[in-house]
Design an enzyme around this catalytic site. Structure first.
Site, PDB file in Angstrom:
ATOM      1  N   ASP A 102      -7.621  71.873  51.773  1.00 18.39           N
ATOM      2  CA  ASP A 102      -6.953  71.650  53.064  1.00 18.39           C
ATOM      3  C   ASP A 102      -6.521  70.192  53.137  1.00 18.39           C
ATOM      4  O   ASP A 102      -7.056  69.345  52.410  1.00 18.39           O
ATOM      5  CB  ASP A 102      -7.896  71.969  54.233  1.00 18.39           C
ATOM      6  CG  ASP A 102      -7.167  71.904  55.574  1.00 18.39           C
ATOM      7  OD1 ASP A 102      -6.208  72.673  55.762  1.00 18.39           O
ATOM      8  OD2 ASP A 102      -7.532  71.085  56.429  1.00 18.39           O
ATOM      9  N   SER A 103      -5.566  69.917  54.028  1.00 20.38           N
ATOM     10  CA  SER A 103      -5.135  68.538  54.198  1.00 20.38           C
ATOM     11  C   SER A 103      -6.260  67.677  54.781  1.00 20.38           C
ATOM     12  O   SER A 103      -6.214  66.457  54.670  1.00 20.38           O
ATOM     13  CB  SER A 103      -3.923  68.491  55.126  1.00 20.38           C
ATOM     14  OG  SER A 103      -4.263  69.059  56.368  1.00 20.38           O
TER      15      SER A 103
ATOM     16  N   TYR B 209      -0.478  66.711  57.192  1.00 24.67           N
ATOM     17  CA  TYR B 209       0.645  67.184  56.376  1.00 24.67           C
ATOM     18  C   TYR B 209       1.768  67.765  57.248  1.00 24.67           C
ATOM     19  O   TYR B 209       2.895  67.914  56.787  1.00 24.67           O
ATOM     20  CB  TYR B 209       0.167  68.319  55.456  1.00 24.67           C
ATOM     21  CG  TYR B 209      -0.524  67.902  54.177  1.00 24.67           C
ATOM     22  CD1 TYR B 209      -1.059  66.635  54.002  1.00 24.67           C
ATOM     23  CD2 TYR B 209      -0.642  68.823  53.142  1.00 24.67           C
ATOM     24  CE1 TYR B 209      -1.710  66.298  52.817  1.00 24.67           C
ATOM     25  CE2 TYR B 209      -1.278  68.488  51.952  1.00 24.67           C
ATOM     26  CZ  TYR B 209      -1.810  67.226  51.798  1.00 24.67           C
ATOM     27  OH  TYR B 209      -2.441  66.909  50.626  1.00 24.67           O
ATOM     28  N   GLY B 210       1.394  68.133  58.486  1.00 22.57           N
ATOM     29  CA  GLY B 210       2.276  68.942  59.327  1.00 22.57           C
ATOM     30  C   GLY B 210       3.661  68.389  59.568  1.00 22.57           C
ATOM     31  O   GLY B 210       4.605  69.131  59.812  1.00 22.57           O
TER      32      GLY B 210
ATOM     33  N   CYS C 131      -4.831  75.515  53.970  1.00 21.29           N
ATOM     34  CA  CYS C 131      -3.922  74.815  54.878  1.00 21.29           C
ATOM     35  C   CYS C 131      -2.645  75.643  55.065  1.00 21.29           C
ATOM     36  O   CYS C 131      -1.969  75.977  54.092  1.00 21.29           O
ATOM     37  CB  CYS C 131      -3.600  73.464  54.261  1.00 21.29           C
ATOM     38  SG  CYS C 131      -2.450  72.475  55.203  1.00 21.29           S
TER      39      CYS C 131
ATOM     40  N   THR D  91       0.129  74.658  56.405  1.00 21.90           N
ATOM     41  CA  THR D  91       1.305  73.859  56.072  1.00 21.90           C
ATOM     42  C   THR D  91       1.527  73.883  54.560  1.00 21.90           C
ATOM     43  O   THR D  91       2.657  74.051  54.083  1.00 21.90           O
ATOM     44  CB  THR D  91       1.115  72.408  56.575  1.00 21.90           C
ATOM     45  OG1 THR D  91       0.722  72.458  57.947  1.00 21.90           O
ATOM     46  CG2 THR D  91       2.383  71.604  56.437  1.00 21.90           C
TER      47      THR D  91
ATOM     48  N   GLU E   7      -8.719  65.691  63.956  1.00 25.04           N
ATOM     49  CA  GLU E   7      -9.077  64.714  62.908  1.00 25.04           C
ATOM     50  C   GLU E   7      -9.755  63.481  63.501  1.00 25.04           C
ATOM     51  O   GLU E   7     -10.515  62.802  62.840  1.00 25.04           O
ATOM     52  CB  GLU E   7      -7.819  64.292  62.125  1.00 25.04           C
ATOM     53  CG  GLU E   7      -7.278  65.363  61.188  1.00 25.04           C
ATOM     54  CD  GLU E   7      -8.154  65.608  59.936  1.00 25.04           C
ATOM     55  OE1 GLU E   7      -8.673  64.642  59.363  1.00 25.04           O
ATOM     56  OE2 GLU E   7      -8.312  66.788  59.563  1.00 25.04           O
TER      57      GLU E   7
ATOM     58  N   CYS F 146      -2.960  77.287  62.148  1.00 21.41           N
ATOM     59  CA  CYS F 146      -3.350  75.994  61.575  1.00 21.41           C
ATOM     60  C   CYS F 146      -4.862  75.977  61.543  1.00 21.41           C
ATOM     61  O   CYS F 146      -5.523  76.314  62.533  1.00 21.41           O
ATOM     62  CB  CYS F 146      -2.829  74.849  62.430  1.00 21.41           C
ATOM     63  SG  CYS F 146      -3.450  73.245  61.899  1.00 21.41           S
ATOM     64  N   THR F 147      -5.394  75.596  60.404  1.00 25.57           N
ATOM     65  CA  THR F 147      -6.841  75.681  60.212  1.00 25.57           C
ATOM     66  C   THR F 147      -7.639  74.797  61.168  1.00 25.57           C
ATOM     67  O   THR F 147      -8.819  75.039  61.387  1.00 25.57           O
ATOM     68  CB  THR F 147      -7.188  75.261  58.777  1.00 25.57           C
ATOM     69  OG1 THR F 147      -6.571  73.995  58.525  1.00 25.57           O
ATOM     70  CG2 THR F 147      -6.682  76.280  57.798  1.00 25.57           C
ATOM     71  N   HIS F 148      -6.989  73.780  61.702  1.00 24.65           N
ATOM     72  CA  HIS F 148      -7.704  72.886  62.605  1.00 24.65           C
ATOM     73  C   HIS F 148      -7.928  73.505  63.991  1.00 24.65           C
ATOM     74  O   HIS F 148      -8.838  73.105  64.713  1.00 24.65           O
ATOM     75  CB  HIS F 148      -6.917  71.589  62.808  1.00 24.65           C
ATOM     76  CG  HIS F 148      -6.912  70.675  61.629  1.00 24.65           C
ATOM     77  ND1 HIS F 148      -6.395  71.021  60.413  1.00 24.65           N
ATOM     78  CD2 HIS F 148      -7.357  69.393  61.491  1.00 24.65           C
ATOM     79  CE1 HIS F 148      -6.517  70.003  59.574  1.00 24.65           C
ATOM     80  NE2 HIS F 148      -7.104  69.010  60.197  1.00 24.65           N
TER      81      HIS F 148
HETATM   82  N1  DGL Z   1      -4.598  72.140  58.220  1.00 26.10           N
HETATM   83  C1  DGL Z   1      -3.190  72.218  58.207  1.00 26.10           C
HETATM   84  C2  DGL Z   1      -2.676  73.588  58.576  1.00 26.10           C
HETATM   85  O1  DGL Z   1      -3.379  74.531  58.554  1.00 26.10           O
HETATM   86  C3  DGL Z   1      -2.451  71.254  59.052  1.00 26.10           C
HETATM   87  C4  DGL Z   1      -3.017  69.966  59.286  1.00 26.10           C
HETATM   88  C5  DGL Z   1      -2.061  68.896  58.919  1.00 26.10           C
HETATM   89  O2  DGL Z   1      -1.042  68.722  59.595  1.00 26.10           O
HETATM   90  O3  DGL Z   1      -2.382  68.259  57.940  1.00 26.10           O
HETATM   91  O4  DGL Z   1      -1.516  73.743  58.856  1.00 26.10           O
END
Ligand code: DGL
Length: 280
Positions: A17-18, A49-50, A80, A82, A165, A199-201
């Site tokens: 994941d990012s 990363y988004g 992730c 993204t 984050e 999004c995993t977050h």
């Molecule tokens: N964890 C990433 C996702 O699922 C996004 C987080 C990021 O923007 O890095 O899309």
């Protein structure tokens, strides 16, 4: 890196994941399949990363995939969204066939798309995701391919990943951004009855998300469904399943400070985590 000694290829499942968000996917996977060994890699130093371009997300993701291959992972899950939206196809179609034909890399969008069509009754589906995932239209394409009778609307939530984050996800300041993105999505299509947290977050914001989404709407956090889909994949691909080592361990690596990652990951997972620093 080219495949070598494929006959002895065996090792942990790599989860990439990012940043920290993929821990929500890891948690779901480990709950269902505690017997396997895992390596979690978070590119926290370069998250989010988004908002990054296709090329950059591809380069970063490929570096992480190469590192996990070097560490012995025969199978990697891009936890992730993204990275799944912007890099998975190129890795599967361009990189693996020439560089690592005996390794596999899977994403999270297809398994989520498969589930959502079985849950919606109104056939109107909402996606809450990063700007990159929404713009890529990956969810729309995958869902429409499987369920052409659906309407899919995406809403980018640019502030949600930074809130997670930076450990601000349960603070009062997060409410404004959570409500704002949900309101935008539901006013774009009031018929939505099912929402993917793409999004995993985002599952970390779930208590607040539930507060602002009307109770009749089904929310889909991905961890459980990705885990079920991976279990099904391993059941159908016994040759891959046999390459996964079974010691029940999990190692954690981050491109940022290992102390910072360990502290946040221990809170997310409710257990003591000791991460190591890694350079990609
Ligand atoms: N964890 C990433 C996702 O699922 C996004 C987080 C990021 O923007 O890095 O899309």
């Amino acid at each position: 890196m080219a495949d070598t000694n494929t006959s002895i290829l065996s090792g942990p499942i790599g989860i990439f994941d990012s940043g920290l968000g993929g821990l929500t996917i890891l948690e779901g996977i480990r709950r269902l399949m505690p017997q396997y060994d895992y390596i979690y890699l978070g590119d926290n130093a370069r998250a989010p990363y988004g908002t990054r371009s296709f090329d950059v997300v591809y380069q970063f993701t490929l570096q992480a995939v190469q590192k996990l291959f070097e560490m012995g992972c025969p199978l990697i899950i891009l936890a992730c969204n993204t990275a799944s939206a912007k890099a998975l196809r190129s890795i599967q179609q361009k990189y693996l066939p020439t560089h690592a034909p005996n390794h596999r890399v899977l994403g999270v969008i297809r398994p989520t798309a498969e589930v959502v069509g079985t849950l919606t009754r109104s056939r109107h589906i909402g996606i809450l995701a990063t700007e990159g995932t929404v713009r890529s239209e990956s969810y729309n394409l995958e869902i429409k391919k499987l369920y052409p009778d659906t309407t899919v609307v995406g809403q980018a939530c640019p502030m949600w990943v930074p809130l997670v984050e930076n450990n601000e996800y349960d603070r009062p300041g997060a409410d404004y951004f959570v409500k704002d993105s949900i309101d935008r999505l539901l006013s774009a299509d009031p018929l939505i009855d099912t929402i993917i947290l793409g999004c995993t977050h985002y599952p970390l914001l779930l208590p607040k998300i539930k507060q602002y989404i009307p109770s009749g709407i089904t929310i889909i956090p991905q961890g459980k469904y990705i885990a079920e889909s991976l279990a099904d994949y391993l059941h159908r691909h016994t040759e891959k399943e046999q390459q996964i080592t079974k010691g029940g361990t999990c190692r954690y690596y981050t491109t940022e400070s290992s102390e910072k990652f360990s502290e946040s990951a221990s809170i997310f997972l409710h257990e003591e985590i000791k991460a190591e620093h890694i350079t990609l």
